[in-house]
Design a protein around this motif. Structure first.
Motif, PDB file in Angstrom:
ATOM      1  N   PHE A   1    -103.931  29.102 -59.271  1.00 61.77           N
ATOM      2  CA  PHE A   1    -104.508  30.050 -58.318  1.00 61.77           C
ATOM      3  C   PHE A   1    -104.622  29.397 -56.943  1.00 61.77           C
ATOM      4  N   HIS A   2    -104.239  30.144 -55.908  1.00 59.85           N
ATOM      5  CA  HIS A   2    -104.291  29.636 -54.540  1.00 59.85           C
ATOM      6  C   HIS A   2    -105.074  30.627 -53.684  1.00 59.85           C
ATOM      7  N   HIS A   3    -106.204  30.162 -53.155  1.00 58.36           N
ATOM      8  CA  HIS A   3    -107.011  31.003 -52.282  1.00 58.36           C
ATOM      9  C   HIS A   3    -106.524  30.803 -50.851  1.00 58.36           C
ATOM     10  N   VAL A   4    -105.969  31.871 -50.273  1.00 58.89           N
ATOM     11  CA  VAL A   4    -105.442  31.811 -48.907  1.00 58.89           C
ATOM     12  C   VAL A   4    -106.127  32.922 -48.107  1.00 58.89           C
ATOM     13  N   PRO A   5    -107.268  32.606 -47.472  1.00 57.53           N
ATOM     14  CA  PRO A   5    -107.979  33.632 -46.696  1.00 57.53           C
ATOM     15  C   PRO A   5    -107.119  34.147 -45.545  1.00 57.53           C
ATOM     16  N   VAL A   6    -107.336  35.404 -45.200  1.00 57.18           N
ATOM     17  CA  VAL A   6    -106.568  36.018 -44.113  1.00 57.18           C
ATOM     18  C   VAL A   6    -107.528  36.740 -43.167  1.00 57.18           C
ATOM     19  N   THR A   7    -107.449  36.391 -41.910  1.00 53.72           N
ATOM     20  CA  THR A   7    -108.117  37.133 -40.845  1.00 53.72           C
ATOM     21  C   THR A   7    -107.077  37.395 -39.763  1.00 53.72           C
ATOM     22  N   ALA A   8    -107.464  38.192 -38.776  1.00 46.19           N
ATOM     23  CA  ALA A   8    -106.528  38.454 -37.681  1.00 46.19           C
ATOM     24  C   ALA A   8    -106.121  37.159 -36.999  1.00 46.19           C
ATOM     25  N   ALA A   9    -107.063  36.206 -36.936  1.00 45.94           N
ATOM     26  CA  ALA A   9    -106.792  34.940 -36.246  1.00 45.94           C
ATOM     27  C   ALA A   9    -105.959  33.982 -37.087  1.00 45.94           C
ATOM     28  N   THR A  10    -106.018  34.137 -38.436  1.00 46.75           N
ATOM     29  CA  THR A  10    -105.334  33.167 -39.312  1.00 46.75           C
ATOM     30  C   THR A  10    -104.138  33.760 -40.043  1.00 46.75           C
ATOM     31  N   LYS A  11    -103.726  34.980 -39.690  1.00 49.92           N
ATOM     32  CA  LYS A  11    -102.640  35.650 -40.415  1.00 49.92           C
ATOM     33  C   LYS A  11    -101.352  34.825 -40.395  1.00 49.92           C
ATOM     34  N   ALA A  12    -101.006  34.268 -39.247  1.00 46.97           N
ATOM     35  CA  ALA A  12     -99.766  33.486 -39.138  1.00 46.97           C
ATOM     36  C   ALA A  12     -99.826  32.253 -40.025  1.00 46.97           C
ATOM     37  N   GLN A  13    -100.961  31.562 -40.041  1.00 44.56           N
ATOM     38  CA  GLN A  13    -101.106  30.377 -40.892  1.00 44.56           C
ATOM     39  C   GLN A  13    -101.070  30.746 -42.371  1.00 44.56           C
ATOM     40  N   ALA A  14    -101.674  31.881 -42.733  1.00 48.23           N
ATOM     41  CA  ALA A  14    -101.669  32.328 -44.127  1.00 48.23           C
ATOM     42  C   ALA A  14    -100.249  32.634 -44.592  1.00 48.23           C
TER      43      ALA A  14
END
Length: 287
Positions: free
Chosen positions: A141-154
């Motif tokens: 399992f990989h937790h990859v949070p996503v926000t508007a600011a981190t979408k590219a990194q995710a």
């Protein structure tokens, strides 16, 4: 569950090319020349696109690599897009989800109990809700949070996982995030989404509420390839359930989850079995 026993001589050939006389003769003739015995064959010529599609299963006397080399000149002659694989080989699959567990659970269960030909190599989520379910099935399992600011990194992290794990198929199992146009292009034809509605109706968010508001008599789910246009990708499979005026939104959601599981499982199976070929914004599905 005991592992699936694969026969390296039982191969599946899929191809698409401009339609013209002699394609079937050339394919069948080459396979026969190399000791091939055709066990299943389907074909379709699309008069709208002018393309020809074919799926052949063959028991070959020639090793796969040698048969690929022999087939290459035929493929060039007819301008084919083609692939040759072992029948039933599990496709390395990454599942993305948010909080709804029913589609992930169904795919994992079918892989174990029904020999769904996929190998679940990772679950990626923007929440931690699905972590216990992934652990239960032994899937990393990989937790990859996503926000508007981190979408590219995710999305960069997702692409890293796709490369590191040699992922062949990404399944959006109720992953409630929109993928960027760039990511959709990079993974074109490799991402299947389940939309909890009978597309093209009720796109976007809260489709069951939209359907209830319109008083529909059928609810449905659509499994489709993902493109940069939201919920507009080529449709692989759809399923429906009949409802009436007495149903509340919550009833539609509960009924719809079962429809989603069925449609997604069929789409994933057909993709993994090389039964789905792209024809522009449509699909050809050899069932």
């Amino acid at each position: 569950m005991s592992p699936v026993s694969l026969d390296p001589t039982h191969l599946v050939l899929t191809l698409s090319c401009p339609d013209r006389p002699g394609i079937v003769h050339a394919v069948a003739g080459l396979l026969a020349e190399h000791g091939g015995n055709i066990t299943e064959s389907q074909q379709f010529g699309d008069p709208l696109s002018g393309l020809f599609f074919m799926r052949v299963q063959v028991t070959a006397a020639t090793p796969r690599a040698e048969l690929e080399a022999a087939f290459a000149p035929v493929a060039r002659q007819f301008e084919m897009d083609w692939s040759l694989d072992v029948v039933g080989r599990p496709v390395r699959t990454l599942v993305m989800g948010s909080t709804a567990a029913h589609c992930l659970n169904d795919l994992a269960f079918r892989q174990r109990s029904e020999n769904l030909p996929i190998e679940l190599v990772a679950v990626v989520s923007n929440h931690t809700t699905l972590a216990p379910l992934a652990e239960f099935y032994g899937i990393p399992f990989h937790h990859v949070p996503v926000t508007a600011a981190t979408k590219a990194q995710a999305e960069a992290r997702l692409l890293d996982l796709v490369e590191e794990l040699d992922v062949e198929l990404v399944v959006l199992a109720r992953y409630m995030q929109i993928l960027s146009d760039d990511l959709c292009r990079r993974l074109a034809g490799q991402v299947i989404n389940i939309h909890h509605s009978f597309l093209p109706s009720f796109k976007g968010a809260r489709p069951y509420a939209q359907a209830h508001d319109r008083g529909v008599k059928l609810i449905g789910a659509t499994a489709h390839y993902v493109t940069g246009d939201l919920d507009e990708g080529p449709i692989i499979e759809q399923d429906v359930e009949r409802v009436d005026h007495s149903r509340h939104v919550e009833d539609l959601v509960a009924l719809g989850q079962d429809v989603e599981r069925r449609a997604l499982a069929r789409a994933v199976r057909w993709h993994a079995e090389h039964r789905v070929l792209l024809d522009g914004h449509r699909t050809i599905v050899f069932r």
